[in-house]
Design a protein around this motif. Structure first.
Motif, PDB file in Angstrom:
ATOM      1  N   UNK A   1       0.826  -1.207   0.000  1.00  0.00           N
ATOM      2  CA  UNK A   1       0.000   0.000   0.000  1.00  0.00           C
ATOM      3  C   UNK A   1       0.860   1.257   0.000  1.00  0.00           C
ATOM      4  N   UNK A   2       1.972   1.221   0.731  1.00  0.00           N
ATOM      5  CA  UNK A   2       2.883   2.362   0.755  1.00  0.00           C
ATOM      6  C   UNK A   2       3.547   2.531  -0.610  1.00  0.00           C
ATOM      7  N   UNK A   3       3.986   1.445  -1.210  1.00  0.00           N
ATOM      8  CA  UNK A   3       4.633   1.518  -2.515  1.00  0.00           C
ATOM      9  C   UNK A   3       3.665   2.046  -3.577  1.00  0.00           C
ATOM     10  N   UNK A   4       2.424   1.605  -3.528  1.00  0.00           N
ATOM     11  CA  UNK A   4       1.420   2.102  -4.478  1.00  0.00           C
ATOM     12  C   UNK A   4       1.162   3.590  -4.278  1.00  0.00           C
ATOM     13  N   UNK A   5       1.144   4.008  -3.019  1.00  0.00           N
ATOM     14  CA  UNK A   5       0.910   5.414  -2.715  1.00  0.00           C
ATOM     15  C   UNK A   5       2.037   6.282  -3.276  1.00  0.00           C
ATOM     16  N   UNK A   6       3.263   5.804  -3.164  1.00  0.00           N
ATOM     17  CA  UNK A   6       4.398   6.560  -3.690  1.00  0.00           C
ATOM     18  C   UNK A   6       4.366   6.644  -5.212  1.00  0.00           C
ATOM     19  N   UNK A   7       3.689   5.707  -5.838  1.00  0.00           N
ATOM     20  CA  UNK A   7       3.533   5.752  -7.288  1.00  0.00           C
ATOM     21  C   UNK A   7       2.427   6.720  -7.704  1.00  0.00           C
ATOM     22  N   UNK A   8       1.501   6.993  -6.780  1.00  0.00           N
ATOM     23  CA  UNK A   8       0.333   7.825  -7.102  1.00  0.00           C
ATOM     24  C   UNK A   8       0.563   9.287  -6.758  1.00  0.00           C
ATOM     25  N   UNK A   9       1.076   9.564  -5.546  1.00  0.00           N
ATOM     26  CA  UNK A   9       1.262  10.951  -5.103  1.00  0.00           C
ATOM     27  C   UNK A   9       2.490  11.517  -5.811  1.00  0.00           C
ATOM     28  N   UNK A  10       2.321  12.601  -6.516  1.00  0.00           N
ATOM     29  CA  UNK A  10       3.358  13.119  -7.405  1.00  0.00           C
ATOM     30  C   UNK A  10       4.369  13.947  -6.617  1.00  0.00           C
ATOM     31  N   UNK A  11       5.471  13.315  -6.260  1.00  0.00           N
ATOM     32  CA  UNK A  11       6.501  13.978  -5.460  1.00  0.00           C
ATOM     33  C   UNK A  11       7.032  15.231  -6.149  1.00  0.00           C
ATOM     34  N   UNK A  12       7.135  15.171  -7.453  1.00  0.00           N
ATOM     35  CA  UNK A  12       7.699  16.303  -8.185  1.00  0.00           C
ATOM     36  C   UNK A  12       6.865  17.578  -8.017  1.00  0.00           C
TER      37      UNK A  12
ATOM     38  N   UNK B   1       9.623   5.793   7.119  1.00  0.00           N
ATOM     39  CA  UNK B   1       8.905   6.351   8.266  1.00  0.00           C
ATOM     40  C   UNK B   1       7.400   6.202   8.082  1.00  0.00           C
ATOM     41  N   UNK B   2       6.925   6.440   6.875  1.00  0.00           N
ATOM     42  CA  UNK B   2       5.496   6.277   6.596  1.00  0.00           C
ATOM     43  C   UNK B   2       5.061   4.835   6.839  1.00  0.00           C
ATOM     44  N   UNK B   3       5.859   3.887   6.372  1.00  0.00           N
ATOM     45  CA  UNK B   3       5.530   2.472   6.567  1.00  0.00           C
ATOM     46  C   UNK B   3       5.478   2.114   8.039  1.00  0.00           C
TER      47      UNK B   3
ATOM     48  N   UNK C   1       1.716  10.475  15.466  1.00  0.00           N
ATOM     49  CA  UNK C   1       2.453  11.730  15.349  1.00  0.00           C
ATOM     50  C   UNK C   1       3.725  11.456  14.562  1.00  0.00           C
ATOM     51  N   UNK C   2       3.972  12.282  13.562  1.00  0.00           N
ATOM     52  CA  UNK C   2       5.164  12.174  12.719  1.00  0.00           C
ATOM     53  C   UNK C   2       6.014  13.419  12.903  1.00  0.00           C
TER      54      UNK C   2
ATOM     55  N   UNK D   1      -0.469  11.260  22.698  1.00  0.00           N
ATOM     56  CA  UNK D   1      -0.828  10.021  22.015  1.00  0.00           C
ATOM     57  C   UNK D   1      -2.001   9.346  22.716  1.00  0.00           C
ATOM     58  N   UNK D   2      -2.945   8.853  21.940  1.00  0.00           N
ATOM     59  CA  UNK D   2      -4.011   8.012  22.476  1.00  0.00           C
ATOM     60  C   UNK D   2      -3.423   6.656  22.897  1.00  0.00           C
ATOM     61  N   UNK D   3      -4.138   5.881  23.714  1.00  0.00           N
ATOM     62  CA  UNK D   3      -3.710   4.504  23.941  1.00  0.00           C
ATOM     63  C   UNK D   3      -3.621   3.772  22.600  1.00  0.00           C
ATOM     64  N   UNK D   4      -2.512   3.120  22.372  1.00  0.00           N
ATOM     65  CA  UNK D   4      -2.269   2.497  21.075  1.00  0.00           C
ATOM     66  C   UNK D   4      -1.662   3.435  20.048  1.00  0.00           C
ATOM     67  N   UNK D   5      -1.539   4.718  20.400  1.00  0.00           N
ATOM     68  CA  UNK D   5      -0.993   5.705  19.488  1.00  0.00           C
ATOM     69  C   UNK D   5       0.507   5.547  19.304  1.00  0.00           C
ATOM     70  N   UNK D   6       0.992   5.980  18.126  1.00  0.00           N
ATOM     71  CA  UNK D   6       2.414   5.852  17.793  1.00  0.00           C
ATOM     72  C   UNK D   6       2.997   7.212  17.442  1.00  0.00           C
ATOM     73  N   UNK D   7       4.254   7.408  17.792  1.00  0.00           N
ATOM     74  CA  UNK D   7       5.008   8.590  17.390  1.00  0.00           C
ATOM     75  C   UNK D   7       6.316   8.118  16.779  1.00  0.00           C
ATOM     76  N   UNK D   8       6.668   8.666  15.618  1.00  0.00           N
ATOM     77  CA  UNK D   8       7.937   8.324  14.993  1.00  0.00           C
ATOM     78  C   UNK D   8       8.769   9.588  14.853  1.00  0.00           C
ATOM     79  N   UNK D   9      10.057   9.455  15.166  1.00  0.00           N
ATOM     80  CA  UNK D   9      10.971  10.593  15.111  1.00  0.00           C
ATOM     81  C   UNK D   9      12.373  10.080  14.851  1.00  0.00           C
ATOM     82  N   UNK D  10      13.219  10.961  14.345  1.00  0.00           N
ATOM     83  CA  UNK D  10      14.645  10.671  14.198  1.00  0.00           C
ATOM     84  C   UNK D  10      15.352  11.380  15.340  1.00  0.00           C
TER      85      UNK D  10
END
Length: 217
Positions: free
Chosen positions: A24-35, A69-71, A147-148, A164-173
């Motif tokens: 699903x992530x790979x398909x999304x990257x093919x659809x959303x036009x990064x350029x 990160x999206x994945x 949260x990203x 974050x809600x219970x079950x919520x995720x946060x990703x960071x570098x």
């Protein structure tokens, strides 16, 4: 440049080898036009394995880091998402296709306007861009399912984890050059927060977050 071939090569040669295997992530990257989210002067860099310059010394993260990160955030269609560090709006666009709603915070007016314009042109209606400092999050609109942090911080503030809600995720570098790590935090039903280190990378700092005190001898 054959844009569709360049997009295909980006996905197959940069992103998939970086353990981004969620179809699903790979398909999304093919659809959303990064350029369309890259400044015109740097459009030739849209599909290259590099950070893309944005106004005021900011950057878009490299495609493989964005994708990983999206994945790893595993956003679901019913969820509300907070992003800190809007940049050009590309990550918000990606998140919008996976979430119910996205609020994204950008403290630089030039970038906030760029993101609003880019998202409007892309026909995305479930993202709200707010011109605001993101270090304290947005408690009045939380708690959030995900949260990203689209950039690096020395460490994630407790104020953000508290949103974050219970079950919520946060990703960071997190960390400091030359050693940074993409890290996933998950709020447990008990209220405690579990931490998982995902992969090593390096990214520019997000504005406004505290740095550790350095001692000089």
């Amino acid at each position: 440049m054959n844009i569709e071939q360049a997009r295909f090569n980006m996905i197959e040669q940069q992103i998939r080898p970086w353990e981004v295997l969620d179809q699903a992530v790979l398909q999304l990257l093919a659809i959303v036009k990064r350029e369309d989210f890259v400044p015109p002067a740097h459009r030739a860099l849209a599909f290259i394995d590099t950070e893309v310059p944005l106004p005021e010394g900011q950057v878009m993260l490299s495609p493989k880091v964005e994708a990983r990160m999206l994945q790893e955030l595993k956003v679901q269609r019913h969820e509300s998402v907070l992003e800190v560090g809007t940049g050009s709006g590309f990550m918000a666009a990606l998140l919008s296709h996976r979430a119910r709603e996205v609020i994204t915070l950008e403290n630089r007016p030039v970038l906030a306007k760029m993101a609003i314009d880019n998202l409007r042109r892309a026909g995305i209606g479930n993202v709200e861009v707010r011109e605001a400092d993101g270090r304290d999050g947005l408690a009045e609109s939380g708690p959030f399912d995900a949260i990203m942090l689209s950039g690096s911080v020395a460490s994630v503030p407790q104020t953000l984890l508290a949103q974050l809600k219970p079950g919520g995720r946060l990703i960071a570098i997190e960390g400091a050059e030359p050693i940074m790590q993409a890290t996933l935090y998950t709020r447990q039903a008990s209220g405690s927060v579990a931490k998982t280190v995902l992969f090593d990378t390096v990214a520019p700092r997000l504005d406004g977050f505290a740095e550790p005190t350095r001692f000089h001898f």
